[in-house]
Enzyme design. Structure first.
Site, PDB file in Angstrom:
ATOM      1  N   ASP A 259       0.831  -1.213   0.000  1.00 46.13           N
ATOM      2  CA  ASP A 259       0.000   0.000   0.000  1.00 46.13           C
ATOM      3  C   ASP A 259       0.859   1.255   0.000  1.00 46.13           C
ATOM      4  O   ASP A 259       0.357   2.365   0.106  1.00 46.13           O
ATOM      5  CB  ASP A 259      -0.935  -0.006   1.220  1.00 46.13           C
ATOM      6  CG  ASP A 259      -2.000   1.076   1.103  1.00 46.13           C
ATOM      7  OD1 ASP A 259      -2.382   1.418  -0.031  1.00 46.13           O
ATOM      8  OD2 ASP A 259      -2.440   1.606   2.143  1.00 46.13           O
ATOM      9  N   SER A 282      -6.723   5.885  -0.121  1.00 44.13           N
ATOM     10  CA  SER A 282      -7.055   4.668  -0.853  1.00 44.13           C
ATOM     11  C   SER A 282      -8.450   4.214  -0.438  1.00 44.13           C
ATOM     12  O   SER A 282      -8.823   4.315   0.741  1.00 44.13           O
ATOM     13  CB  SER A 282      -6.020   3.587  -0.587  1.00 44.13           C
ATOM     14  OG  SER A 282      -5.547   3.643   0.735  1.00 44.13           O
ATOM     15  N   GLN A 333      -5.647  -1.379  -6.614  1.00 46.72           N
ATOM     16  CA  GLN A 333      -6.147  -0.421  -5.632  1.00 46.72           C
ATOM     17  C   GLN A 333      -6.818   0.735  -6.348  1.00 46.72           C
ATOM     18  O   GLN A 333      -6.301   1.236  -7.335  1.00 46.72           O
ATOM     19  CB  GLN A 333      -4.986   0.119  -4.799  1.00 46.72           C
ATOM     20  CG  GLN A 333      -5.411   1.196  -3.831  1.00 46.72           C
ATOM     21  CD  GLN A 333      -4.331   1.523  -2.824  1.00 46.72           C
ATOM     22  OE1 GLN A 333      -3.479   2.344  -3.100  1.00 46.72           O
ATOM     23  NE2 GLN A 333      -4.369   0.892  -1.666  1.00 46.72           N
TER      24      GLN A 333
HETATM   25  C1  LIG Z   1       2.143  13.555   0.361  1.00 49.13           C
HETATM   26  C2  LIG Z   1       2.523  12.164   0.730  1.00 49.13           C
HETATM   27  C3  LIG Z   1       1.444  11.487   1.475  1.00 49.13           C
HETATM   28  C4  LIG Z   1       1.745   9.999   1.683  1.00 49.13           C
HETATM   29  C5  LIG Z   1       0.431   9.337   1.674  1.00 49.13           C
HETATM   30  C6  LIG Z   1       0.577   7.860   1.588  1.00 49.13           C
HETATM   31  C7  LIG Z   1      -0.761   7.402   1.199  1.00 49.13           C
HETATM   32  C8  LIG Z   1      -0.929   6.023   1.617  1.00 49.13           C
HETATM   33  C9  LIG Z   1      -2.297   5.584   1.262  1.00 49.13           C
HETATM   34  C10 LIG Z   1      -3.077   5.461   2.509  1.00 49.13           C
HETATM   35  O1  LIG Z   1      -2.621   4.912   3.436  1.00 49.13           O
HETATM   36  S1  LIG Z   1      -4.668   6.147   2.618  1.00 49.13           S
HETATM   37  C11 LIG Z   1      -5.289   5.408   4.109  1.00 49.13           C
HETATM   38  C12 LIG Z   1      -6.281   4.338   3.843  1.00 49.13           C
HETATM   39  N1  LIG Z   1      -7.503   4.879   3.356  1.00 49.13           N
HETATM   40  C13 LIG Z   1      -8.364   5.555   4.181  1.00 49.13           C
HETATM   41  O2  LIG Z   1      -8.119   5.751   5.348  1.00 49.13           O
HETATM   42  C14 LIG Z   1      -9.653   5.995   3.575  1.00 49.13           C
HETATM   43  C15 LIG Z   1     -10.798   5.723   4.548  1.00 49.13           C
HETATM   44  N2  LIG Z   1     -12.072   6.108   3.959  1.00 49.13           N
HETATM   45  C16 LIG Z   1     -12.541   7.374   4.096  1.00 49.13           C
HETATM   46  O3  LIG Z   1     -11.919   8.242   4.690  1.00 49.13           O
HETATM   47  C17 LIG Z   1     -13.869   7.641   3.513  1.00 49.13           C
HETATM   48  O4  LIG Z   1     -14.504   6.453   3.155  1.00 49.13           O
HETATM   49  C18 LIG Z   1     -13.786   8.526   2.264  1.00 49.13           C
HETATM   50  C19 LIG Z   1     -13.053   9.816   2.535  1.00 49.13           C
HETATM   51  C20 LIG Z   1     -13.083   7.804   1.125  1.00 49.13           C
HETATM   52  C21 LIG Z   1     -15.241   8.776   1.909  1.00 49.13           C
HETATM   53  O5  LIG Z   1     -15.508  10.071   1.821  1.00 49.13           O
HETATM   54  P1  LIG Z   1     -16.964  10.692   1.654  1.00 49.13           P
HETATM   55  O6  LIG Z   1     -16.750  11.961   0.936  1.00 49.13           O
HETATM   56  O7  LIG Z   1     -17.928   9.735   1.049  1.00 49.13           O
HETATM   57  O8  LIG Z   1     -17.397  10.859   3.192  1.00 49.13           O
HETATM   58  P2  LIG Z   1     -17.529  12.177   4.043  1.00 49.13           P
HETATM   59  O9  LIG Z   1     -18.261  13.200   3.255  1.00 49.13           O
HETATM   60  O10 LIG Z   1     -18.113  11.745   5.347  1.00 49.13           O
HETATM   61  O11 LIG Z   1     -16.001  12.637   4.281  1.00 49.13           O
HETATM   62  C22 LIG Z   1     -15.155  11.868   5.103  1.00 49.13           C
HETATM   63  C23 LIG Z   1     -13.912  12.711   5.399  1.00 49.13           C
HETATM   64  O12 LIG Z   1     -13.148  12.887   4.191  1.00 49.13           O
HETATM   65  C24 LIG Z   1     -12.916  14.281   3.974  1.00 49.13           C
HETATM   66  N3  LIG Z   1     -12.912  14.557   2.536  1.00 49.13           N
HETATM   67  C25 LIG Z   1     -13.665  13.949   1.589  1.00 49.13           C
HETATM   68  N4  LIG Z   1     -13.378  14.489   0.394  1.00 49.13           N
HETATM   69  C26 LIG Z   1     -12.426  15.437   0.591  1.00 49.13           C
HETATM   70  C27 LIG Z   1     -11.696  16.345  -0.251  1.00 49.13           C
HETATM   71  N5  LIG Z   1     -11.915  16.386  -1.557  1.00 49.13           N
HETATM   72  N6  LIG Z   1     -10.775  17.153   0.300  1.00 49.13           N
HETATM   73  C28 LIG Z   1     -10.545  17.127   1.647  1.00 49.13           C
HETATM   74  N7  LIG Z   1     -11.200  16.299   2.494  1.00 49.13           N
HETATM   75  C29 LIG Z   1     -12.127  15.480   1.971  1.00 49.13           C
HETATM   76  C30 LIG Z   1     -14.106  14.944   4.629  1.00 49.13           C
HETATM   77  O13 LIG Z   1     -13.798  16.292   4.904  1.00 49.13           O
HETATM   78  C31 LIG Z   1     -14.268  14.105   5.888  1.00 49.13           C
HETATM   79  O14 LIG Z   1     -13.287  14.496   6.852  1.00 49.13           O
HETATM   80  P3  LIG Z   1     -13.597  14.416   8.424  1.00 49.13           P
HETATM   81  O15 LIG Z   1     -13.841  12.945   8.716  1.00 49.13           O
HETATM   82  O16 LIG Z   1     -12.349  14.941   9.070  1.00 49.13           O
HETATM   83  O17 LIG Z   1     -14.804  15.240   8.645  1.00 49.13           O
END
Ligand SMILES: CCCCCCCCCC(=O)SCCNC(=O)CCNC(=O)[C@H](O)C(C)(C)COP(=O)(O)OP(=O)(O)OC[C@H]1O[C@@H](n2cnc3c(N)ncnc32)[C@H](O)[C@@H]1OP(=O)(O)O
Length: 349
Positions: A259, A282, A333
């Protein structure tokens, strides 16, 4: 090296589970977010769900596929509880479902299929996707470079950094940038990237790089009597599963590494600089294991991005064993990754 930097590569500690019952486990430590993210690293959830399920199956069954969904962002300040549900026990296959909870809410779910170890005589059709030129090959230093030195030159050099800083405020934070370098230099995985990985203007459908796990993980065969013990007492909690005592930990470590960086490579396929997203998570994660992955050897990874649409991006990886050239695992993914308009990114960069 400082103690905290040494701890960054200690997968055993990062992933350690404490049993609450034969089928429930809680993390010993808090589930950290990767640099640049707020939520728990997805690879931690995938690999801990696999580790939890391994505690519930006989030793003569090995994981063959895993399908998971990230339901809610993991809270790095709270421990995670994993519940393993047994869906079916057959002679050839065992189906498990693992549910991960924080604050009494479901944050992640994983379905894992285990297959019984087959004897050679029973084998029918055989095929391995193979890269013959990969056999016993080390990453060629003309094409690939260790990730931290590449990042320092291609992202952090003053001229390049000002271009990245125009894309995101995080590039203006020197302390944050040194965390990226530390993660590359001391983290659980070691990367050899192609020299244009952080920004490539050429059109390509495939990105190749090498990855391996730093912490030593045994590949020695299991003691034979343990599986029969567990078959007769399927509810007993097995002894600890650790990198030193159980070759199946290679599956766990692979799940963790699979991942990492996959989703971050999407801009490479669009001729854009990495890290130009404004939001990245993801949504799901699928692994097909084709053999025991030897995670301490260089694994050659071929990544493709067949479809990007409406902020959803599919990435697929084929992972090859660099000793044999044979495919070791396939990963898919889909990510929810939000970017600004392409022309705006290009204009700023
Ligand atoms: C720069 C280098 C960074 C390195 C990163 C390495 C990445 C590695 C990859 C990972 O590990 S990611 C971790 C595993 N994946 C997750 O944890 C995702 C878990 N799932 C979710 O968070 C929700 O299912 C998902 C955001 C995908 C669904 O969003 P929804 O839009 O349907 O739900 P909702 O409207 O309730 O929003 C949930 C949260 O996402 C945020 N969000 C959604 N779209 C956004 C957007 N466009 N911009 C900012 N925030 C956003 C939203 O503000 C909210 O934040 P809070 O919980 O703090 O209130």
């Amino acid at each position: 090296m400082s103690v905290s930097k040494m701890a960054m590569s200690n997968l055993e500690k990062i992933l350690e589970l404490v049993p609450l019952s034969p089928t429930s486990f809680v993390t010993r430590y808090l589930p950290a977010a990767p640099v640049g993210s707020k939520g728990t690293f997805g690879g931690t959830l995938v690999s801990q769900s696999l580790l939890a399920s391994l505690y519930t199956v006989p030793l003569n069954f090995f994981p063959t596929s895993l399908h998971s969904y990230f339901i809610k962002g993991g809270d790095p300040r709270a421990k995670i509880t994993y519940h393993v549900q047994n869906l079916r026990n057959g002679r050839n296959f065992i189906h498990k479902q693992v549910s991960a909870y924080q604050h009494d809410k479901l944050i992640f779910t994983s379905m894992i299929l285990f297959a019984v170890q087959r004897s050679k005589e029973h084998d029918s059709l055989q095929h391995w996707e193979t890269i013959p030129a990969l056999q016993d090959r080390q990453p060629d230093s003309h094409e690939y470079e260790e990730a931290s030195s590449l990042f320092e030159r291609e992202v952090l050099s003053p001229e390049k950094l000002s271009r990245y800083a125009s894309l995101s405020d995080r590039f203006q934070d020197a302390a944050e940038m040194s965390k990226y370098v530390d993660a590359f230099q001391y983290g659980a995985m070691e990367y050899q990237f192609p020299k244009d990985v952080f920004y490539s203007a050429r059109h390509t459908d495939e990105l190749d790089y090498f990855v391996r796990v730093r912490q030593p993980i045994t590949t020695a065969e299991q003691a034979g009597n343990e599986s029969s013990l567990q078959t007769h007492h399927p509810h007993r909690i097995p002894k600890s599963i650790s990198p030193a005592n159980d070759a199946r930990y290679n599956y766990v470590a692979f799940a963790y590494l699979s991942d990492s960086y996959l989703l971050l490579t999407i801009p490479y396929f669009h001729g854009l600089p990495l890290y130009c997203h404004s939001f990245s998570v993801s949504l799901d994660h699928t692994i097909y294991f084709h053999q025991l992955p030897h995670v301490n050897d260089w694994i050659h990874l071929k990544v493709a991005n067949p479809r990007s649409h409406w902020d959803k991006h599919l990435v697929q990886g084929r992972y090859f064993d660099s000793r044999t050239g044979r495919i070791a695992a396939s990963v898919s993914q889909e990510g929810y990754v939000v970017y600004g308009a392409e022309r705006d990114i290009r204009a700023k960069f």
